[in-house]
Scaffold this active site. Structure first.
Site, PDB file in Angstrom:
ATOM      1  N   LYS A  12       0.837  -1.212   0.000  1.00  0.00           N
ATOM      2  CA  LYS A  12       0.000   0.000   0.000  1.00  0.00           C
ATOM      3  C   LYS A  12       0.862   1.248   0.000  1.00  0.00           C
ATOM      4  CE  LYS A  12       0.502   1.580   4.474  1.00  0.00           C
ATOM      5  NZ  LYS A  12       1.364   2.691   4.809  1.00  0.00           N
ATOM      6  N   PRO A  95       9.713  -4.190   0.357  1.00  0.00           N
ATOM      7  CA  PRO A  95      10.775  -3.956   1.337  1.00  0.00           C
ATOM      8  C   PRO A  95      10.243  -3.945   2.774  1.00  0.00           C
ATOM      9  CG  PRO A  95      10.439  -2.021  -0.075  1.00  0.00           C
ATOM     10  CD  PRO A  95       9.588  -3.115  -0.620  1.00  0.00           C
ATOM     11  N   VAL A  96      10.983  -4.608   3.655  1.00  0.00           N
ATOM     12  CA  VAL A  96      10.587  -4.665   5.068  1.00  0.00           C
ATOM     13  C   VAL A  96      10.952  -3.310   5.704  1.00  0.00           C
ATOM     14  CG1 VAL A  96      11.009  -5.850   7.264  1.00  0.00           C
ATOM     15  CG2 VAL A  96      10.958  -7.155   5.124  1.00  0.00           C
ATOM     16  N   GLY A  99       7.251   1.183   5.033  1.00  0.00           N
ATOM     17  CA  GLY A  99       6.020   1.981   5.111  1.00  0.00           C
ATOM     18  C   GLY A  99       4.993   1.553   4.087  1.00  0.00           C
ATOM     19  N   GLY A 102       3.943  -4.213   4.245  1.00  0.00           N
ATOM     20  CA  GLY A 102       4.278  -5.563   3.796  1.00  0.00           C
ATOM     21  C   GLY A 102       3.834  -6.629   4.788  1.00  0.00           C
ATOM     22  N   GLY A 103       4.177  -6.469   6.056  1.00  0.00           N
ATOM     23  CA  GLY A 103       3.819  -7.458   7.086  1.00  0.00           C
ATOM     24  C   GLY A 103       2.306  -7.539   7.260  1.00  0.00           C
ATOM     25  N   ASP A 137      -2.881  -1.416  10.150  1.00  0.00           N
ATOM     26  CA  ASP A 137      -2.986  -1.408   8.681  1.00  0.00           C
ATOM     27  C   ASP A 137      -3.626  -2.682   8.133  1.00  0.00           C
ATOM     28  OD1 ASP A 137      -1.821   1.050   8.359  1.00  0.00           O
ATOM     29  OD2 ASP A 137       0.187   0.272   7.925  1.00  0.00           O
TER      30      ASP A 137
HETATM   31  O1  C5P Z   1      -0.928  -1.104  14.881  1.00  0.00           O
HETATM   32  P1  C5P Z   1       0.521  -1.385  14.672  1.00  0.00           P
HETATM   33  O2  C5P Z   1       0.993  -2.570  15.463  1.00  0.00           O
HETATM   34  O3  C5P Z   1       0.894  -1.475  13.232  1.00  0.00           O
HETATM   35  O4  C5P Z   1       1.280  -0.115  15.226  1.00  0.00           O
HETATM   36  C1  C5P Z   1       2.653  -0.107  15.514  1.00  0.00           C
HETATM   37  C2  C5P Z   1       2.952   1.028  16.465  1.00  0.00           C
HETATM   38  O5  C5P Z   1       2.746   2.296  15.799  1.00  0.00           O
HETATM   39  C3  C5P Z   1       2.029   1.102  17.667  1.00  0.00           C
HETATM   40  O6  C5P Z   1       2.536   0.326  18.716  1.00  0.00           O
HETATM   41  C4  C5P Z   1       2.031   2.578  18.010  1.00  0.00           C
HETATM   42  O7  C5P Z   1       3.209   2.909  18.718  1.00  0.00           O
HETATM   43  C5  C5P Z   1       2.129   3.233  16.657  1.00  0.00           C
HETATM   44  N1  C5P Z   1       0.813   3.627  16.098  1.00  0.00           N
HETATM   45  C6  C5P Z   1       0.141   4.711  16.636  1.00  0.00           C
HETATM   46  N2  C5P Z   1      -1.077   5.075  16.109  1.00  0.00           N
HETATM   47  C7  C5P Z   1      -1.598   4.411  15.048  1.00  0.00           C
HETATM   48  C8  C5P Z   1      -0.918   3.312  14.482  1.00  0.00           C
HETATM   49  C9  C5P Z   1       0.298   2.935  15.023  1.00  0.00           C
HETATM   50  O8  C5P Z   1       0.613   5.349  17.598  1.00  0.00           O
HETATM   51  N3  C5P Z   1      -2.768   4.816  14.536  1.00  0.00           N
END
Ligand code: C5P
Length: 290
Positions: A12, A95-96, A99, A102-103, A137
Site C-alpha cells: 500500500k 521492502p521490510v 512503510g 508488507g507485514g 494497517d
Molecule cells: O498497529 P501497529 O501494530 O501497526 O502499530 C505499531 C505502532 O505504531 C504502535 O505500537 C504505536 O506505537 C504506533 N501507532 C500509533 N497510532 C496508530 C498506528 C500505530 O501510535 N494509529
C-alpha cells in the site's frame, strides 16, 4: 483444502497521511487515504501436522509468532473454531520497514487464503474486524483499493478507485521505526497538514492531476535531518523525471512517485537503480473482493 494454496499480498501507499490526536488507548488517530498497488509478496500455505510456522526468502524474518502472518493464522483458527497446522511460505518482494504495509499485507493474505481454503465463509467486514487485533494497517489490507482510513487506521470508507496510473517506488537506505516516528510527531508543532477533503473531492471526480496536487505525508516533517534530506532528494528526482507527485509512504522510508506516462516511470526506475537505490515500477490496483 488444496495442498499449495496461494495468495498475492499487495503493498500500500498513503496518498495523504495525517496524524491527529493521541487516543485513550495510546494510539494516534489518523486520517489517511490509502491506495493498493500491484507490487506484492506471494503467500503460500502448505498444510502440515502440528503448529503454524512461516518461512521466507529472507532468512532473518521470524518464523514463529513474531511473524504477523503466523499470528494471523492462529487468530483465524481460533475465530473459526478449527484446528490448523502448516507452513506459510512468503516470497518477500515488498521492502521490510518501508512503510508499505508488507507485514500487514501478508497477514491479511493469510486470512483471505485460510477463509477460502477452509470454506469458513467470513465476510470481508468480519475479516476486517478480526484483523484489527493484528495491527492498524491490516483491516485495510483485507480488500485494499482506494480507502479513507480513520481511527487508528481501522475505520474504513471505500472510495472511488483512483484513475489507474504508473507508480515508481524508491527506497532510501535507512530504516524507520514506526512507534518512534509516531512519538516524534507528538513533540512537534505540525502546522502543515494534507488537504484530505480536497483529496476526497479529487478522487470522486477521478481527476489525477488534482489528486497529485494533494499528495502529502505529515511524517516527513518528523524525520531526523539526515533521513529528511534523503527523502527530499528522492522526491526531487521523482519530480525531475516526470512524476505528477511524490511523497514518502506511511512512516517510510519508501518514497513513491505517481506517473502519467509509463515510459517515463520505467526510465525513472532505471535511473534510480543506476544511482544505487532499490526501485520498482508498479501500478495502482483496485479493491479485491474475497
Ligand atoms: O498497529 P501497529 O501494530 O501497526 O502499530 C505499531 C505502532 O505504531 C504502535 O505500537 C504505536 O506505537 C504506533 N501507532 C500509533 N497510532 C496508530 C498506528 C500505530 O501510535 N494509529
Amino acid at each position: 483444502m488444496k495442498s499449495n494454496a496461494i495468495e498475492r499480498a499487495r503493498a500500500k501507499l498513503n496518498l495523504t497521511m495525517d496524524v491527529l490526536e493521541v487516543q485513550a488507548d495510546g494510539y494516534h488517530s489518523v486520517k489517511t487515504v490509502m491506495q493498493t498497488v500491484e507490487f506484492a509478496d506471494t503467500v503460500r500455505y502448505i498444510p502440515g501436522d502440528l503448529g503454524i510456522r512461516a518461512q521466507s526468502n529472507l532468512p532473518w524474518l521470524p518464523t514463529d509468532v513474531k511473524n504477523l502472518a503466523v499470528r494471523a493464522a492462529e487468530l483465524f483458527a481460533r475465530a473459526a473454531g478449527i484446528k490448523i497446522g502448516g507452513l506459510i511460505m512468503i516470497d518477500k518482494q515488498i521492502p521490510v520497514g518501508g512503510g508499505m504495509a508488507g507485514g500487514s499485507s501478508n497477514a491479511a493474505a493469510v486470512l483471505r487464503l485460510l477463509n477460502r481454503e477452509y470454506n469458513v465463509g467470513f465476510t470481508s467486514k468480519e475479516l476486517e474486524k478480526l484483523s484489527e487485533k493484528l495491527g492498524s494497517d491490516v483491516p485495510f489490507c483485507v480488500c485494499g483499493g482506494t480507502v479513507l482510513a480513520e481511527g487508528r487506521g481501522e475505520k474504513l470508507t471505500e472510495l472511488r478507485p483512483v484513475p489507474s496510473c504508473s507508480v515508481v517506488i524508491c527506497r532510501p537506505d535507512f530504516f524507520v521505526s514506526t512507534p518512534e516516528l509516531f512519538t516524534a510527531i507528538d513533540s512537534l508543532k505540525i502546522t502543515a497538514h494534507p488537504d484530505t477533503a480536497g483529496m476526497l473531492e479529487a478522487i470522486e471526480k477521478g481527476d489525477i492531476n488534482a489528486i497529485a496536487r494533494r499528495v502529502f505525508n505529515v511524517f516527513e516533517a518528523a524525520l531526523p535531518g539526515r533521513q529528511a534530506k534523503a527523502v527530499s532528494i528522492v522526491k526531487s528526482m521523482m519530480l525531475d523525471m516526470g512524476a505528477l507527485a511524490s511523497s514518502m509512504t506511511g512512516t517510510g522510508s519508501a518514497v513513491f512517485g505517481l506517473f502519467g506516462d509509463t515510459d517515463e516511470a520505467a526510465r525513472a526506475v532505471t535511473i534510480f537503480i543506476k544511482e544505487g537505490y532499490s526501485a520498482w515500477l508498479t501500478r495502482t490496483s483496485p479493491r479485491q473482493e474475497l
